[in-house]
Design a protein around this motif. Structure first.
Motif, PDB file in Angstrom:
ATOM      1  N   LYS A  20       0.812  -1.224   0.000  1.00  0.00           N
ATOM      2  CA  LYS A  20       0.000   0.000   0.000  1.00  0.00           C
ATOM      3  C   LYS A  20       0.842   1.270   0.000  1.00  0.00           C
ATOM      4  O   LYS A  20       0.346   2.342  -0.319  1.00  0.00           O
ATOM      5  N   THR A  21       2.109   1.153   0.357  1.00  0.00           N
ATOM      6  CA  THR A  21       2.984   2.337   0.393  1.00  0.00           C
ATOM      7  C   THR A  21       3.830   2.487  -0.865  1.00  0.00           C
ATOM      8  O   THR A  21       4.446   3.534  -1.070  1.00  0.00           O
ATOM      9  N   ASN A  37      -7.645  -4.948  -4.233  1.00  0.00           N
ATOM     10  CA  ASN A  37      -7.044  -5.831  -3.234  1.00  0.00           C
ATOM     11  C   ASN A  37      -5.794  -5.276  -2.573  1.00  0.00           C
ATOM     12  O   ASN A  37      -5.165  -5.969  -1.777  1.00  0.00           O
ATOM     13  N   GLY A  38      -5.423  -4.041  -2.887  1.00  0.00           N
ATOM     14  CA  GLY A  38      -4.230  -3.449  -2.273  1.00  0.00           C
ATOM     15  C   GLY A  38      -2.950  -4.146  -2.680  1.00  0.00           C
ATOM     16  O   GLY A  38      -2.003  -4.234  -1.903  1.00  0.00           O
ATOM     17  N   GLY A  39      -2.910  -4.643  -3.906  1.00  0.00           N
ATOM     18  CA  GLY A  39      -1.751  -5.375  -4.388  1.00  0.00           C
ATOM     19  C   GLY A  39      -0.755  -4.494  -5.115  1.00  0.00           C
ATOM     20  O   GLY A  39      -0.859  -3.261  -5.104  1.00  0.00           O
ATOM     21  N   ILE A  50       2.716  -1.143 -11.470  1.00  0.00           N
ATOM     22  CA  ILE A  50       1.340  -0.725 -11.166  1.00  0.00           C
ATOM     23  C   ILE A  50       1.181  -0.769  -9.657  1.00  0.00           C
ATOM     24  O   ILE A  50       1.481  -1.784  -9.023  1.00  0.00           O
ATOM     25  N   ASP A  51       0.716   0.344  -9.080  1.00  0.00           N
ATOM     26  CA  ASP A  51       0.531   0.388  -7.626  1.00  0.00           C
ATOM     27  C   ASP A  51      -0.944   0.259  -7.266  1.00  0.00           C
ATOM     28  O   ASP A  51      -1.815   0.255  -8.139  1.00  0.00           O
ATOM     29  N   CYS A  52      -1.233   0.163  -5.979  1.00  0.00           N
ATOM     30  CA  CYS A  52      -2.600  -0.096  -5.510  1.00  0.00           C
ATOM     31  C   CYS A  52      -3.532   1.101  -5.677  1.00  0.00           C
ATOM     32  O   CYS A  52      -4.728   0.968  -5.466  1.00  0.00           O
ATOM     33  N   GLN A  53      -2.982   2.244  -6.062  1.00  0.00           N
ATOM     34  CA  GLN A  53      -3.839   3.401  -6.337  1.00  0.00           C
ATOM     35  C   GLN A  53      -4.140   3.517  -7.835  1.00  0.00           C
ATOM     36  O   GLN A  53      -4.796   4.459  -8.261  1.00  0.00           O
TER      37      GLN A  53
END
Length: 175
Positions: A16-17, A117-119, A166-169
């Motif tokens: 998530k960070t 999913n916050g992946g 690719i981030d979770c946002q």
């Protein structure tokens, strides 16, 4: 852009960070799986069968490593094109997968599943498999041995160099 050292088993908290273009030095346990293995994993999920590894919090590296050379844990270990796993990725993410490692862009459905999913999707350097193998400390076939280089393997990594694709946002290096 920053460089983050992290353990694969901590990615559930760290994912998530992470932001697009962050550099990651990944250590810990990851599992290799390509097309044929994904097909069997999903079939096993649908049939209620046993999975080759716990999906919750897991990292899958889209690779089909070659046999180990003398005094090495593994042979060439470069990423394969991730798009071939896009049909399977949303289901695996919804079942607890936290991270995928590969190369190339992903479909919108995968990006949405990563966000939901916050992946995180990490990119490895294509064409550098002979160098990547130096970051693999051990390799063990754990499922589908009949698939040869595409069998599911458990790898122990040490400072495997990656970049957040690719981030979770929904940040996406390919856009």
């Amino acid at each position: 852009m920053s460089t983050i050292r992290c353990n694969a088993q901590q990615l559930e908290q760290i994912a998530k960070t992470l932001r697009v273009r962050d550099r990651v030095l990944l250590s810990g346990i990851v599992y290799t799986a390509r097309d044929a293995a994904h097909k069997r994993i999903v079939a096993s999920m649908e049939d209620g069968g046993a999975l080759p590894f716990p999906m919750k919090g897991a990292t899958i590296y889209y690779a089909g490593p070659t046999p180990a050379r003398e005094e090495m844990a593994i042979g060439s270990c470069g990423p394969t094109t991730s798009g071939r796993m896009d049909v399977f990725a949303p289901l695996l993410l919804d079942r607890g997968l936290i991270c995928m490692i590969g190369k190339g862009p992903r479909k919108l459905e995968v990006v949405e599943a990563i966000k939901r999913n916050g992946g995180v999707y990490l990119c490895a350097i294509g064409g550098a498999g002979a160098l990547a193998c130096k970051c693999v400390q051990s390799c063990e076939v754990i499922a589908y041995e009949d698939l040869g280089c595409e069998s599911v393997k458990k790898l122990q990594l040490c400072d495997f160099p990656l970049i957040v694709g690719i981030d979770c946002q929904g940040g996406n290096i390919f856009n």
